[in-house]
Design a protein around this motif. Structure first.
Motif, PDB file in Angstrom:
ATOM      1  N   PRO A  44       4.752  32.740  38.114  1.00  0.00           N
ATOM      2  CA  PRO A  44       4.671  33.187  36.717  1.00  0.00           C
ATOM      3  C   PRO A  44       3.233  33.432  36.263  1.00  0.00           C
ATOM      4  O   PRO A  44       2.959  34.405  35.552  1.00  0.00           O
ATOM      5  CB  PRO A  44       5.297  32.028  35.926  1.00  0.00           C
ATOM      6  N   LEU A  45       2.306  32.594  36.688  1.00  0.00           N
ATOM      7  CA  LEU A  45       0.908  32.746  36.305  1.00  0.00           C
ATOM      8  C   LEU A  45       0.312  34.002  36.934  1.00  0.00           C
ATOM      9  O   LEU A  45      -0.387  34.772  36.272  1.00  0.00           O
ATOM     10  CB  LEU A  45       0.108  31.511  36.731  1.00  0.00           C
ATOM     11  N   VAL A  63       1.741  37.237  35.213  1.00  0.00           N
ATOM     12  CA  VAL A  63       1.101  37.525  33.928  1.00  0.00           C
ATOM     13  C   VAL A  63      -0.323  38.038  34.150  1.00  0.00           C
ATOM     14  O   VAL A  63      -0.764  38.980  33.495  1.00  0.00           O
ATOM     15  CB  VAL A  63       1.113  36.287  33.005  1.00  0.00           C
ATOM     16  N   ALA A 112       1.531  30.154  31.757  1.00  0.00           N
ATOM     17  CA  ALA A 112       1.481  31.611  31.904  1.00  0.00           C
ATOM     18  C   ALA A 112       0.927  32.250  30.629  1.00  0.00           C
ATOM     19  O   ALA A 112       0.127  33.189  30.692  1.00  0.00           O
ATOM     20  CB  ALA A 112       2.874  32.164  32.228  1.00  0.00           C
TER      21      ALA A 112
END
Length: 170
Positions: free
Chosen positions: A33-34, A37, A114
């Protein structure tokens, strides 16, 4: 959220293998997720990279295998299809009673981290207005795929407050 059955575990493992992961690297999915993004606007800024690596060191106890997975994602943006399958795999790991790699209660925290990546820019480390439209879409997708109510980002909250505030008398 229902727990995954044993038959579901086999399907989950096949999905994870299809993503190029092995048992020793499943937990690397917590970084997806990080990374997603960070890549949302087409590039990863140095401050985003630093925050991802700091999170990885603090939360994952990086091994050479998980480091290799992360480096692959940081070198080249994962495709939309890969991210979707990866986030579904991450949710599957959290829901599967037989796999102890990820806990369900870690997922909301990932959405928060995120968003922190999205707010990080070279100009301001935590500017709620720094979230780009692409990052906003990515955050909404992450929250939906992880079945986490991401709520409103700070950028959206501030915009809402500005439009509700009566004009100042001069």
């Amino acid at each position: 959220m229902a727990k995954v059955s044993t038959a579901g575990s086999l399907e989950l493992e096949q999905t994870l293998v299809g993503l190029g992961l092995k048992r020793s690297t499943y937990r690397a999915l917590m970084l997806l997720p990080l990374v997603y993004v960070a890549w949302a606007d087409g590039k990863i800024e140095h401050v985003e990279l630093t925050r991802i690596l700091d999170f990885a060191q603090a939360r994952l106890h990086l091994t050479p295998d998980t480091t290799a997975v992360l480096e692959r994602w940081l070198h080249e943006a994962p495709s939309q299809a890969y991210v979707e399958r990866g986030l579904q795999g991450l949710l599957g790991l959290a829901l599967d009673e037989d796999m102890l790699d990820v806990e369900v209660d870690e997922l909301p925290d990932l959405v928060v981290h995120a968003e922190a990546i999205a707010r990080a820019t070279a100009d301001a480390l935590d500017d709620p207005n720094a979230i780009t439209p692409e990052e906003e879409v990515a955050l909404e997708q992450i929250a939906r795929l992880l079945e986490v109510d991401g709520g409103a980002t700070w950028k959206r909250v501030l915009e809402s407050l500005r439009t509700q505030r009566p004009p100042q008398a001069g």
